[in-house]
Design a protein around this motif. Sequence first.
Motif, PDB file in Angstrom:
ATOM      1  N   ILE A  53      -3.983  -1.679   2.658  1.00  0.00           N
ATOM      2  CA  ILE A  53      -3.176  -1.267   3.888  1.00  0.00           C
ATOM      3  C   ILE A  53      -4.103  -1.170   5.108  1.00  0.00           C
ATOM      4  CG2 ILE A  53      -1.467   0.075   4.961  1.00  0.00           C
ATOM      5  CD1 ILE A  53      -0.563   0.656   2.095  1.00  0.00           C
ATOM      6  N   ILE A  54      -3.932  -1.716   6.366  1.00  0.00           N
ATOM      7  CA  ILE A  54      -4.551  -1.601   7.327  1.00  0.00           C
ATOM      8  C   ILE A  54      -3.701  -0.821   8.204  1.00  0.00           C
ATOM      9  CG2 ILE A  54      -6.278  -2.360   9.093  1.00  0.00           C
ATOM     10  CD1 ILE A  54      -6.857  -4.957   7.290  1.00  0.00           C
ATOM     11  N   THR A  55      -4.130   0.372   8.476  1.00  0.00           N
ATOM     12  CA  THR A  55      -3.286   1.084   9.500  1.00  0.00           C
ATOM     13  C   THR A  55      -4.238   1.784  10.434  1.00  0.00           C
ATOM     14  OG1 THR A  55      -1.653   2.947   9.678  1.00  0.00           O
ATOM     15  CG2 THR A  55      -3.460   3.295   7.856  1.00  0.00           C
ATOM     16  N   GLY A  56      -3.841   1.486  11.728  1.00  0.00           N
ATOM     17  CA  GLY A  56      -4.587   1.912  13.004  1.00  0.00           C
ATOM     18  C   GLY A  56      -5.980   1.788  12.763  1.00  0.00           C
ATOM     19  N   GLY A  57      -6.402   0.509  12.382  1.00  0.00           N
ATOM     20  CA  GLY A  57      -7.688   0.137  12.155  1.00  0.00           C
ATOM     21  C   GLY A  57      -8.415   0.452  10.995  1.00  0.00           C
ATOM     22  N   GLU A  58      -7.753   1.516  10.259  1.00  0.00           N
ATOM     23  CA  GLU A  58      -8.149   2.270   9.028  1.00  0.00           C
ATOM     24  C   GLU A  58      -7.877   1.511   7.717  1.00  0.00           C
ATOM     25  OE1 GLU A  58     -10.650   4.580   8.780  1.00  0.00           O
ATOM     26  OE2 GLU A  58     -10.439   5.395  10.755  1.00  0.00           O
ATOM     27  N   ASN A  59      -8.582   1.427   6.693  1.00  0.00           N
ATOM     28  CA  ASN A  59      -8.258   0.592   5.438  1.00  0.00           C
ATOM     29  C   ASN A  59      -7.815   1.708   4.500  1.00  0.00           C
ATOM     30  OD1 ASN A  59      -9.391  -1.768   6.429  1.00  0.00           O
ATOM     31  ND2 ASN A  59     -10.896  -2.132   4.788  1.00  0.00           N
ATOM     32  N   LEU A  60      -6.493   1.581   4.062  1.00  0.00           N
ATOM     33  CA  LEU A  60      -5.985   2.467   2.920  1.00  0.00           C
ATOM     34  C   LEU A  60      -6.192   1.756   1.493  1.00  0.00           C
ATOM     35  CD1 LEU A  60      -2.954   3.964   4.599  1.00  0.00           C
ATOM     36  CD2 LEU A  60      -5.370   4.747   4.933  1.00  0.00           C
ATOM     37  N   TYR A  61      -6.362   2.485   0.739  1.00  0.00           N
ATOM     38  CA  TYR A  61      -6.296   1.802  -0.858  1.00  0.00           C
ATOM     39  C   TYR A  61      -5.233   2.544  -1.530  1.00  0.00           C
ATOM     40  CZ  TYR A  61     -11.060   0.251   0.503  1.00  0.00           C
ATOM     41  OH  TYR A  61     -12.130  -0.228   1.142  1.00  0.00           O
ATOM     42  N   PRO A  62      -3.991   1.822  -1.873  1.00  0.00           N
ATOM     43  CA  PRO A  62      -2.826   2.284  -2.463  1.00  0.00           C
ATOM     44  C   PRO A  62      -3.192   2.925  -3.852  1.00  0.00           C
ATOM     45  CG  PRO A  62      -2.413   0.084  -1.327  1.00  0.00           C
ATOM     46  CD  PRO A  62      -3.884   0.376  -1.255  1.00  0.00           C
ATOM     47  N   VAL A  63      -4.043   2.579  -4.526  1.00  0.00           N
ATOM     48  CA  VAL A  63      -4.157   3.260  -5.797  1.00  0.00           C
ATOM     49  C   VAL A  63      -4.713   4.504  -5.687  1.00  0.00           C
ATOM     50  CG1 VAL A  63      -5.711   3.211  -7.743  1.00  0.00           C
ATOM     51  CG2 VAL A  63      -4.735   1.069  -7.041  1.00  0.00           C
ATOM     52  N   GLN A  64      -5.320   4.924  -4.668  1.00  0.00           N
ATOM     53  CA  GLN A  64      -6.037   6.164  -4.342  1.00  0.00           C
ATOM     54  C   GLN A  64      -4.750   7.160  -4.010  1.00  0.00           C
ATOM     55  OE1 GLN A  64      -8.785   5.755  -1.357  1.00  0.00           O
ATOM     56  NE2 GLN A  64     -10.524   5.269  -2.893  1.00  0.00           N
ATOM     57  N   ILE A  65      -3.837   6.876  -3.139  1.00  0.00           N
ATOM     58  CA  ILE A  65      -2.611   7.299  -3.023  1.00  0.00           C
ATOM     59  C   ILE A  65      -1.670   7.632  -4.157  1.00  0.00           C
ATOM     60  CG2 ILE A  65      -0.553   7.740  -1.307  1.00  0.00           C
ATOM     61  CD1 ILE A  65      -2.227   5.896   0.588  1.00  0.00           C
ATOM     62  N   GLU A  66      -1.672   6.813  -5.018  1.00  0.00           N
ATOM     63  CA  GLU A  66      -0.588   6.610  -6.167  1.00  0.00           C
ATOM     64  C   GLU A  66      -1.272   7.926  -7.156  1.00  0.00           C
ATOM     65  OE1 GLU A  66       0.461   1.900  -5.574  1.00  0.00           O
ATOM     66  OE2 GLU A  66      -0.802   2.557  -7.057  1.00  0.00           O
ATOM     67  N   ASN A  67      -2.413   7.739  -7.312  1.00  0.00           N
ATOM     68  CA  ASN A  67      -3.128   8.624  -8.370  1.00  0.00           C
ATOM     69  C   ASN A  67      -2.931   9.976  -7.926  1.00  0.00           C
ATOM     70  OD1 ASN A  67      -4.003   6.564  -9.842  1.00  0.00           O
ATOM     71  ND2 ASN A  67      -6.148   6.842  -9.191  1.00  0.00           N
ATOM     72  N   VAL A  68      -2.996  10.381  -6.501  1.00  0.00           N
ATOM     73  CA  VAL A  68      -2.827  11.679  -6.094  1.00  0.00           C
ATOM     74  C   VAL A  68      -1.334  12.226  -6.294  1.00  0.00           C
ATOM     75  CG1 VAL A  68      -2.576  13.214  -3.966  1.00  0.00           C
ATOM     76  CG2 VAL A  68      -4.557  11.913  -4.393  1.00  0.00           C
ATOM     77  N   LEU A  69      -0.504  11.400  -6.084  1.00  0.00           N
ATOM     78  CA  LEU A  69       1.057  11.672  -6.048  1.00  0.00           C
ATOM     79  C   LEU A  69       1.270  11.793  -7.834  1.00  0.00           C
ATOM     80  CD1 LEU A  69       2.659   9.372  -3.519  1.00  0.00           C
ATOM     81  CD2 LEU A  69       2.214  11.797  -3.328  1.00  0.00           C
TER      82      LEU A  69
END
Length: 221
Positions: A126-142
């Motif tokens: 996901i590219i948000t405001g010029g930053e790359n987000l890796y969904p797996v990292q967010i999913e793991n935290v949740l």
Amino acid sequence: MVAAELWAKYPEQFEVVNRGISGNRVVDLYARWKVDCLNLKPDVLSILIGVNDTWHELGEGKNGVEVPQGEGGELAVRGPGVMLCYFNDEKATNDVLHGDWLFTGDMAEEDKDGFIWLVDRKKDVIITGGENLYPVQIENVLRQQLNAIQDVAVIGLPDKRLGEIAVAVIEVKEGFTLTEEEVINASNGLPRYKRPRKIIFADIPRNPTGKIEKPKLREIY
């Protein structure tokens, strides 16, 4: 491709994801499945981490620009075991083979010890405001923070200001309850730009092999 020594050491950690041709042999293409980290030694595979879709001359073929240690980029590999093509699929072959490099579609980072970490699939970044987000990292935290989660998928949805925003689709375990506020609190340990901007409680579709169908979720929402 899986080098013989890696296959011998971690046979249960790989699955066949496609089939191609190498020389006069039909070979299986494997994806790393459960192993969090493998040290891919130079004598096993030559490795290049390329970034974005920028191409430059490097060596004898067109390859991605090597990114600094600690930064994310697409993992590309080359070596005697790399396939020549996908069977009867020229387009798929041209999409991943560039010179003698096989671009895996996996986003990866190299840590200070030289270990290569797979962080997500390129198509899911996901590219948000010029930053790359890796969904797996967010999913793991949740998942780690919320015991009520049965399944979770973080996807990118269009946003006029940021380009895309991270949206967490959460399936709650039977007999449990979960609120949007609890999910927001659980994500507070993430940098602000990585936190989901929207939360949806719904079933998570998976295909027959058990993989989350993120394209379907993007179509729905």
